[in-house]
Design a protein around this motif. Sequence first.
Motif, PDB file in Angstrom:
ATOM      1  N   ARG A 120       0.934  -1.127   0.127  1.00  0.00           N
ATOM      2  CA  ARG A 120      -0.003  -0.010  -0.066  1.00  0.00           C
ATOM      3  C   ARG A 120       0.993   1.232  -0.024  1.00  0.00           C
ATOM      4  N   VAL A 150      -1.895   1.755  -4.682  1.00  0.00           N
ATOM      5  CA  VAL A 150      -1.454   0.412  -4.266  1.00  0.00           C
ATOM      6  C   VAL A 150      -0.486  -0.378  -5.344  1.00  0.00           C
ATOM      7  N   ALA A 177      -5.178  -5.124   1.745  1.00  0.00           N
ATOM      8  CA  ALA A 177      -4.699  -3.962   1.876  1.00  0.00           C
ATOM      9  C   ALA A 177      -5.803  -2.769   2.126  1.00  0.00           C
ATOM     10  N   PHE A 233      -8.030  -1.477   0.239  1.00  0.00           N
ATOM     11  CA  PHE A 233      -8.006  -0.898  -0.910  1.00  0.00           C
ATOM     12  C   PHE A 233      -9.411  -0.794  -1.778  1.00  0.00           C
TER      13      PHE A 233
END
Length: 218
Positions: free
Chosen positions: A5, A11, A52, A54
């Motif tokens: 990240r 990312v 992550a 995201f």
Amino acid sequence: MDIERINDNTVKFYISYLDVEERGFSRDEIWFNRDKSEELFWEMMDEVNEEADFVMEGPLWIQVQAMDKGLEVTVTKAQLTKDGQKLDLPDDIDDRRKMFSSDDAVAPEFDEFEPVFDEPDLKKLEYTFVFSEVDELLPIARRLMYVPIETALYHFENKYYLYVNFDEILHSDEDVKNNISIFAEYLQTSPITIHRLEEYGKEIFKEDALSNVLHYFG
């Protein structure tokens, strides 16, 4: 698949060709079959979202760099202007990166673009090399003794890693190409990033690795 990240909007992840094949895809499919390449991409993004956190919202800027043993993918959420129409290119993504846009701000889809994976970035300034013994760096250190290159040395998972960073002002594209060819004569490239080495590896020389290796081991 290794996931990193970078910030709230970006990312980066690396997937080996072996991992690609284990997921049921071939190299030819991800390069030349749009449906298959999109399927692989969204499968990877689901994993990125889980690991992550995201969240994919709105248009995405995507760069894929082909490496010897896999693919390095950088995904950045594109920034919208106040009127919600024009897309501003993120500062850390150059104008050669491809955009996948959507009218749906929640679940973006691919716009017209083939193939999904772009060609390798020709202006890459950062590299990581892996090797077994420190003295493997000696011939490189001697040949590049007077070349101003930022280098750092780490030990990670029973291997040594050399991080190399070229200054875009000091080094032309031709300089980078010529110097990297010297590193490649003796070492293998690695997808591991400097951030992972700094976090999990053992630091040996944080800077001036080549000159320090020459001094202590030459």
